[in-house]
Design an enzyme around this catalytic site. Structure first.
Site, short mmCIF file in Angstrom:
data_model
loop_
_atom_site.label_atom_id
_atom_site.label_comp_id
_atom_site.label_asym_id
_atom_site.label_seq_id
_atom_site.Cartn_x
_atom_site.Cartn_y
_atom_site.Cartn_z
N ASP A 9 -23.77 20.35 1.45
CA ASP A 9 -25.21 20.21 1.60
C ASP A 9 -25.80 21.20 0.58
O ASP A 9 -25.14 22.16 0.20
CB ASP A 9 -25.59 20.57 3.04
CG ASP A 9 -27.08 20.65 3.23
OD1 ASP A 9 -27.78 19.73 2.79
OD2 ASP A 9 -27.55 21.65 3.82
N LEU A 10 -27.03 20.95 0.13
CA LEU A 10 -27.60 21.82 -0.91
C LEU A 10 -28.48 22.92 -0.30
O LEU A 10 -28.17 24.11 -0.40
CB LEU A 10 -28.39 20.94 -1.89
CG LEU A 10 -29.10 21.67 -3.03
CD1 LEU A 10 -28.10 22.36 -3.96
CD2 LEU A 10 -29.94 20.66 -3.85
N ASP A 11 -29.58 22.47 0.36
CA ASP A 11 -30.54 23.43 0.92
C ASP A 11 -29.90 24.21 2.07
O ASP A 11 -29.50 23.62 3.07
CB ASP A 11 -31.77 22.68 1.45
CG ASP A 11 -32.54 21.96 0.34
OD1 ASP A 11 -32.78 22.58 -0.70
OD2 ASP A 11 -32.90 20.79 0.53
N THR A 17 -33.62 27.28 0.01
CA THR A 17 -34.93 26.69 -0.29
C THR A 17 -35.83 26.66 0.94
O THR A 17 -37.02 26.35 0.80
CB THR A 17 -34.76 25.23 -0.80
OG1 THR A 17 -33.79 24.62 0.02
CG2 THR A 17 -34.33 25.19 -2.24
N LYS A 45 -34.93 22.07 9.22
CA LYS A 45 -33.70 22.13 8.41
C LYS A 45 -32.93 20.81 8.48
O LYS A 45 -32.64 20.34 9.58
CB LYS A 45 -32.80 23.27 8.89
CG LYS A 45 -33.24 24.61 8.38
CD LYS A 45 -32.19 25.66 8.68
CE LYS A 45 -32.65 27.02 8.16
NZ LYS A 45 -31.83 28.10 8.69
N SER A 114 -27.03 15.70 0.18
CA SER A 114 -28.29 16.33 0.61
C SER A 114 -29.37 15.30 0.92
O SER A 114 -29.46 14.26 0.26
CB SER A 114 -28.79 17.25 -0.50
OG SER A 114 -30.13 17.64 -0.26
N ALA A 115 -30.24 15.63 1.88
CA ALA A 115 -31.36 14.76 2.22
C ALA A 115 -32.48 14.87 1.19
O ALA A 115 -33.37 14.02 1.13
CB ALA A 115 -31.92 15.17 3.59
N LYS A 145 -29.63 12.13 8.01
CA LYS A 145 -28.71 12.83 8.91
C LYS A 145 -29.39 12.89 10.28
O LYS A 145 -30.61 13.06 10.30
CB LYS A 145 -28.46 14.26 8.40
CG LYS A 145 -27.80 14.32 7.02
CD LYS A 145 -27.82 15.76 6.49
CE LYS A 145 -27.28 15.80 5.05
NZ LYS A 145 -27.34 17.14 4.45
N GLU A 169 -22.19 22.56 5.85
CA GLU A 169 -23.54 22.22 6.32
C GLU A 169 -24.18 23.35 7.12
O GLU A 169 -23.53 24.01 7.91
CB GLU A 169 -23.44 21.03 7.27
CG GLU A 169 -24.03 19.76 6.80
CD GLU A 169 -25.53 19.74 6.56
OE1 GLU A 169 -25.95 18.81 5.87
OE2 GLU A 169 -26.30 20.61 7.04
N ASP A 170 -25.50 23.53 6.93
CA ASP A 170 -26.20 24.58 7.69
C ASP A 170 -27.09 24.02 8.80
O ASP A 170 -27.61 24.81 9.60
CB ASP A 170 -27.08 25.44 6.76
CG ASP A 170 -28.30 24.68 6.27
OD1 ASP A 170 -28.15 23.51 5.85
OD2 ASP A 170 -29.41 25.24 6.34
C1 BG6 Z 1 -33.25 19.04 3.38
C2 BG6 Z 1 -33.98 20.26 3.88
O1 BG6 Z 1 -32.14 19.41 2.62
O2 BG6 Z 1 -34.12 18.24 2.57
C3 BG6 Z 1 -35.24 19.84 4.62
O3 BG6 Z 1 -33.15 21.01 4.73
C4 BG6 Z 1 -36.10 18.97 3.71
O4 BG6 Z 1 -35.96 20.99 5.03
C5 BG6 Z 1 -35.29 17.77 3.23
O5 BG6 Z 1 -37.26 18.50 4.42
C6 BG6 Z 1 -36.06 16.86 2.29
O6 BG6 Z 1 -36.37 17.58 1.13
P1 BG6 Z 1 -37.33 17.08 -0.03
O7 BG6 Z 1 -37.01 18.04 -1.16
O8 BG6 Z 1 -36.97 15.67 -0.35
O9 BG6 Z 1 -38.73 17.20 0.47
MG MG Z 2 -29.29 22.24 4.66
#
Ligand code: BG6
Ligand code: MG
Length: 218
Positions: A9-11, A17, A45, A114-115, A145, A169-170
């Site tokens: 996962d990235l964030d 972030t 998150k 990542s989402a 997810k 993953e966090d």
């Molecule tokens: C996830 C974050 O990785 O991405 C969430 O943990 C965030 O907090 C989601 O809402 C979507 O991110 P983005 O950059 O598409 O707004």
């Molecule tokens: Mg995350």
């Protein structure tokens, strides 16, 4: 199992972030007169942008139509991008680069799952796009997810079977997504929160290839 692929996962795993998401949501909630706290931010998150806005509107007990919601989500993202565009490689979380290069040297494929729709920009800002063999993100994924789509897609892109993958993953929803994909999951954060992960560490600086191989035995 023999680990053939690792999906990150990235964030919250490679980079923090959440603080920028918080500042951008805070700007929006102050305009909308919604009391939004750091604790509330924890609930966002791993949650998609629009689902995050839905949670925030629920906290504020307000309802908007889809058109207004799109506008507010866009506005929040505009402010979020102001922070992201200023990011530098120094913000990569400790241990990430070392662990990923250990994996690559051992012939293990690595991907992002990542989402975030801002994944390409973040990877570019951190100068790490070339590190990954595949990137599955919010731009190509339909189901958020805890649906396993993002991780299954990443495994497919790597050409590795889900059973041979380990996810890092966090977020609770992300750990569930990994388990739903039939993968092993290492939680990044607190054992008290990530209760269903196979193993939990505070950060990637606590991980090594040796530890990963030990984990794969169980
Ligand atoms: C996830 C974050 O990785 O991405 C969430 O943990 C965030 O907090 C989601 O809402 C979507 O991110 P983005 O950059 O598409 O707004
Ligand atoms: Mg995350």
């Amino acid at each position: 199992m023999i680990v053939k692929g690792c999906i990150f996962d990235l964030d919250g795993v490679i980079v923090d972030t959440a603080k920028y998401h918080y500042l951008a949501w805070k700007k929006l909630t102050s305009i909308l007169n919604i009391n939004f706290t750091k604790e509330d931010n924890e609930r966002l998150k791993g949650v998609s942008r629009m689902a995050s806005l839905d949670i925030i509107l629920e906290i504020g007990n307000v309802v908007y139509d889809d058109k207004m919601k799109e506008e507010y989500a866009d506005l929040k993202n505009k402010w979020y991008l102001d922070y992201i565009n200023r990011m530098t490689p120094e913000e990569i979380l400790p241990g990430s680069l070392e662990f990923i290069s250990e994996l690559k040297n051992a012939g293990i494929k690595v991907a992002i799952g990542s989402a975030s729709r801002n994944t390409p920009l973040i990877l570019e800002r951190l100068a790490i796009r070339n590190l990954f063999d595949a990137v599955a993100d919010g731009n190509i994924i339909i189901k958020a997810k805890p649906d396993p789509e993002v991780f299954i897609t990443a495994a497919k892109m790597l050409g590795v079977s889900p059973a041979d993958c380990v996810v890092f993953e966090d977020a609770v929803a992300g750990v569930e997504a990994a388990l739903n994909a039939g993968m092993r999951c290492v939680g990044i954060g607190s054992e008290k929160i990530l209760t269903t992960a196979h193993y939990v560490i505070a950060g990637l600086d606590k991980m090594s290839l040796k530890k990963l191989k030990l984990l794969a035995k169980f």
